[in-house]
Design a protein around this motif. Structure first.
Motif, PDB file in Angstrom:
ATOM      1  N   LYS A   1      -0.396   5.954 -10.943  1.00  0.00           N
ATOM      2  CA  LYS A   1      -1.084   5.356 -10.153  1.00  0.00           C
ATOM      3  C   LYS A   1      -2.655   5.056 -10.650  1.00  0.00           C
ATOM      4  O   LYS A   1      -3.304   4.071 -10.561  1.00  0.00           O
ATOM      5  CB  LYS A   1      -1.119   6.157  -8.806  1.00  0.00           C
ATOM      6  N   ASP A  14       0.598  10.299  -9.687  1.00  0.00           N
ATOM      7  CA  ASP A  14      -0.870  10.034  -9.876  1.00  0.00           C
ATOM      8  C   ASP A  14      -0.872   9.668 -11.227  1.00  0.00           C
ATOM      9  O   ASP A  14      -1.872   8.975 -11.744  1.00  0.00           O
ATOM     10  CB  ASP A  14      -1.593  11.467  -9.885  1.00  0.00           C
ATOM     11  N   SER A  24       0.998   3.927  -3.115  1.00  0.00           N
ATOM     12  CA  SER A  24       0.625   5.443  -2.623  1.00  0.00           C
ATOM     13  C   SER A  24       1.756   6.468  -3.030  1.00  0.00           C
ATOM     14  O   SER A  24       1.501   7.604  -3.489  1.00  0.00           O
ATOM     15  CB  SER A  24       0.434   5.545  -1.151  1.00  0.00           C
ATOM     16  N   ASN A  28       0.863  -1.161  -0.128  1.00  0.00           N
ATOM     17  CA  ASN A  28       0.170  -0.098   0.120  1.00  0.00           C
ATOM     18  C   ASN A  28       0.941   1.256  -0.237  1.00  0.00           C
ATOM     19  O   ASN A  28       0.730   2.378  -0.711  1.00  0.00           O
ATOM     20  CB  ASN A  28      -0.835   0.001   1.244  1.00  0.00           C
ATOM     21  N   ARG A  29       2.015   1.210   0.649  1.00  0.00           N
ATOM     22  CA  ARG A  29       2.891   2.425   0.858  1.00  0.00           C
ATOM     23  C   ARG A  29       3.431   2.448  -0.554  1.00  0.00           C
ATOM     24  O   ARG A  29       3.597   3.900  -1.008  1.00  0.00           O
ATOM     25  CB  ARG A  29       3.904   2.204   2.048  1.00  0.00           C
TER      26      ARG A  29
END
Length: 168
Positions: A122, A119, A115, A111-112
């Motif tokens: 992602k 963007d 994140s 998850n890290r």
């Protein structure tokens, strides 16, 4: 049958035992050891061989039984027995539970890492991860399909680099 005749017949048949030994052990050295053990047992027990019966089958049986005995001996040797009041096998998996801490750490790291992605990478990656097709992602984000594929590729590469410690 004399010892000399018996040895001669075993010598003729022993060449066909090697492939069977390899099939059982899947290791060249162990196959040689098994073959040697088989021939030694056959020679020491030649009085139990009935002349006129199938010598090859008799040798195959000796080899198979020798392999099974050696395997069972190895398993027993590698089994640890707890001598406490409980008297149970240490390597028994019946009552064991998995420690989920490792998977929790891994999930936090994943998850890290996701994140931390830019963007631009992602968004297409997460849409692809959720099951969207390339053309759906391209439509939704209003970018060419080649750009979608490239950004997903880059995101996967970055994640792979960041999460290299979990690679097998």
């Amino acid at each position: 049958m004399t010892t000399l005749e018996f040895t001669y017949h075993i010598g003729k048949v022993s060449k066909s035992l090697k492939p069977f030994a390899m099939k059982l052990t899947r290791d060249y050295e162990e196959a040689n050891d098994l073959l040697q053990d088989t021939l030694l047992k056959a020679f020491t027990n030649r009085d139990k061989y009935t002349e006129g019966t199938n010598l090859k089958a008799w040798l195959y049986t000796i080899m198979k039984n020798t392999f099974i005995t050696n395997y069972q001996r190895m398993v027993r040797k590698n089994t640890f027995i707890d001598t406490s009041d409980n008297l149970h096998y240490i390597n028994s998996m019946e009552s064991s539970t998995d420690n989920l801490a490792i998977s929790s750490f891994a999930m936090n790291d994943i998850n890290r890492a996701v994140s931390a992605l830019e963007d631009a990478y992602k968004a297409p990656f997460m849409m692809y991860f959720r099951g969207f097709k390339y053309h759906e992602i391209a439509e939704k984000l209003d970018i060419p399909i080649g750009t979608v594929k490239n950004r997903i590729h880059i995101a996967r590469k970055e994640l792979k680099d960041k999460l290299h410690m979990y690679a097998n």
